[in-house]
Design a protein around this motif. Structure first.
Motif, PDB file in Angstrom:
ATOM      1  N   GLU A  15       0.811  -1.208   0.000  1.00 17.01           N
ATOM      2  CA  GLU A  15       0.000   0.000   0.000  1.00 17.01           C
ATOM      3  C   GLU A  15       0.850   1.267   0.000  1.00 17.01           C
ATOM      4  O   GLU A  15       0.319   2.359  -0.093  1.00 17.01           O
ATOM      5  CB  GLU A  15      -0.926   0.018   1.227  1.00 17.01           C
ATOM      6  N   THR A  16       2.166   1.159   0.121  1.00 18.12           N
ATOM      7  CA  THR A  16       2.989   2.358   0.232  1.00 18.12           C
ATOM      8  C   THR A  16       2.868   3.268  -0.977  1.00 18.12           C
ATOM      9  O   THR A  16       3.008   4.471  -0.849  1.00 18.12           O
ATOM     10  CB  THR A  16       4.474   2.008   0.453  1.00 18.12           C
ATOM     11  N   SER A  17       2.629   2.727  -2.143  1.00 18.24           N
ATOM     12  CA  SER A  17       2.524   3.553  -3.343  1.00 18.24           C
ATOM     13  C   SER A  17       1.082   3.967  -3.646  1.00 18.24           C
ATOM     14  O   SER A  17       0.855   4.782  -4.531  1.00 18.24           O
ATOM     15  CB  SER A  17       3.117   2.816  -4.546  1.00 18.24           C
ATOM     16  N   ARG A  27      -1.450   5.451  -8.192  1.00 23.40           N
ATOM     17  CA  ARG A  27      -0.303   5.080  -7.375  1.00 23.40           C
ATOM     18  C   ARG A  27       0.862   6.028  -7.628  1.00 23.40           C
ATOM     19  O   ARG A  27       0.978   6.605  -8.698  1.00 23.40           O
ATOM     20  CB  ARG A  27       0.144   3.650  -7.697  1.00 23.40           C
ATOM     21  N   ARG A  28       1.734   6.127  -6.635  1.00 19.91           N
ATOM     22  CA  ARG A  28       3.013   6.822  -6.811  1.00 19.91           C
ATOM     23  C   ARG A  28       3.989   5.806  -7.399  1.00 19.91           C
ATOM     24  O   ARG A  28       4.097   4.699  -6.884  1.00 19.91           O
ATOM     25  CB  ARG A  28       3.546   7.306  -5.469  1.00 19.91           C
ATOM     26  N   GLY A  45       1.206  -4.920  -9.646  1.00 21.87           N
ATOM     27  CA  GLY A  45       1.467  -5.532  -8.339  1.00 21.87           C
ATOM     28  C   GLY A  45       2.734  -6.371  -8.351  1.00 21.87           C
ATOM     29  O   GLY A  45       3.566  -6.274  -7.444  1.00 21.87           O
ATOM     30  N   ARG A  46       2.896  -7.183  -9.386  1.00 21.34           N
ATOM     31  CA  ARG A  46       4.109  -8.016  -9.504  1.00 21.34           C
ATOM     32  C   ARG A  46       5.349  -7.144  -9.641  1.00 21.34           C
ATOM     33  O   ARG A  46       6.395  -7.434  -9.032  1.00 21.34           O
ATOM     34  CB  ARG A  46       3.996  -8.936 -10.720  1.00 21.34           C
ATOM     35  N   ARG A 198      10.670   6.549  -5.175  1.00 21.94           N
ATOM     36  CA  ARG A 198       9.884   6.146  -4.005  1.00 21.94           C
ATOM     37  C   ARG A 198       9.567   7.345  -3.129  1.00 21.94           C
ATOM     38  O   ARG A 198      10.448   8.134  -2.811  1.00 21.94           O
ATOM     39  CB  ARG A 198      10.651   5.098  -3.201  1.00 21.94           C
ATOM     40  N   PRO A 199       8.267   7.517  -2.714  1.00 21.42           N
ATOM     41  CA  PRO A 199       7.888   8.645  -1.885  1.00 21.42           C
ATOM     42  C   PRO A 199       8.536   8.560  -0.506  1.00 21.42           C
ATOM     43  O   PRO A 199       8.873   7.521  -0.021  1.00 21.42           O
ATOM     44  CB  PRO A 199       6.370   8.525  -1.773  1.00 21.42           C
TER      45      PRO A 199
END
Length: 199
Positions: A15-17, A27-28, A45-46, A198-199
């Motif tokens: 869920e981070t993105s 999504r980020r 997702g993969r 990555r955020p």
């Protein structure tokens, strides 16, 4: 207990993105991109799991799963969708507007060769104003791409071509853009532009 104690590799990590899951999944990206990227959810997702396991790519690369980089008119469409990402009704209106513009640009129909074209222009400008949405530059393809296994574009174009009145043309565009909207919501994730990874 899995909901209380988050173990590595569980949903929390994935869920981070995530920005929004519905109506559309935004999504980020975990890589750098200056454009929105549209990717099948299952592949996204993969890919995110691979990045988490083996490091982050600095940009999209040959090992990136099949995807669409949204440029031109599609970029303005997806930006407007992102702006209204928590207001499904407005998102559907933006997509209907994109369908109207696409019809005027890319469709052959007898209605479009009559004075009724003026009414379509009025409707387009009215919607653009009420939604505060604009497209700039070449208006090639304002509708977002959908893999042919999910959507029969030729059938959609045939229905538009056969519409004999302005009312039936609007109905065909509304039905088609609603169907596309639902398929895009079900099958695709949209990564926002990001130059920082990555955020």
């Amino acid at each position: 207990m899995g909901e209380l104690i988050q173990l590595p590799g569980t949903a929390r990590e994935e869920e981070t993105s995530l920005i929004t899951r519905a109506p559309w999944e935004f999504r980020r990206p975990l890589w750098e991109t200056s454009h929105f990227v549209q990717m099948r959810k299952v592949l996204a997702g993969r890919f995110e799991k691979e990045i988490a396991a083996g490091g982050e790519p600095a940009a999209l690369s040959p090992r990136t799963p099949p995807h669409f980089v949204l440029k031109g008119a599609a970029a303005y469409t997806v930006r407007a969708m992102f702006r209204y990402r928590e207001q499904e009704h407005r998102m559907r209106e933006v997509y209907f507007l994109a369908g109207l513009m696409d019809c005027m640009i890319n469709q052959v129909n007898t209605v479009l060769r009559t004075d009724l074209l003026r009414d379509i222009y009025k409707k387009v400008f009215s919607l653009k104003e009420s939604l505060s949405v604009n497209w700039y530059g070449p208006l090639d393809h304002p509708l977002l791409p959908i893999d042919p296994e999910f959507f029969a574009e030729a059938e959609y174009r045939r229905r538009l071509g056969e519409a004999a009145t302005l009312k039936t043309l609007y109905q065909a565009i509304r039905a088609g853009t609603d169907e596309m909207f639902d398929l895009l919501a079900l099958e695709y994730a949209f990564y926002t532009p990001s130059l920082g990874g990555r955020p």
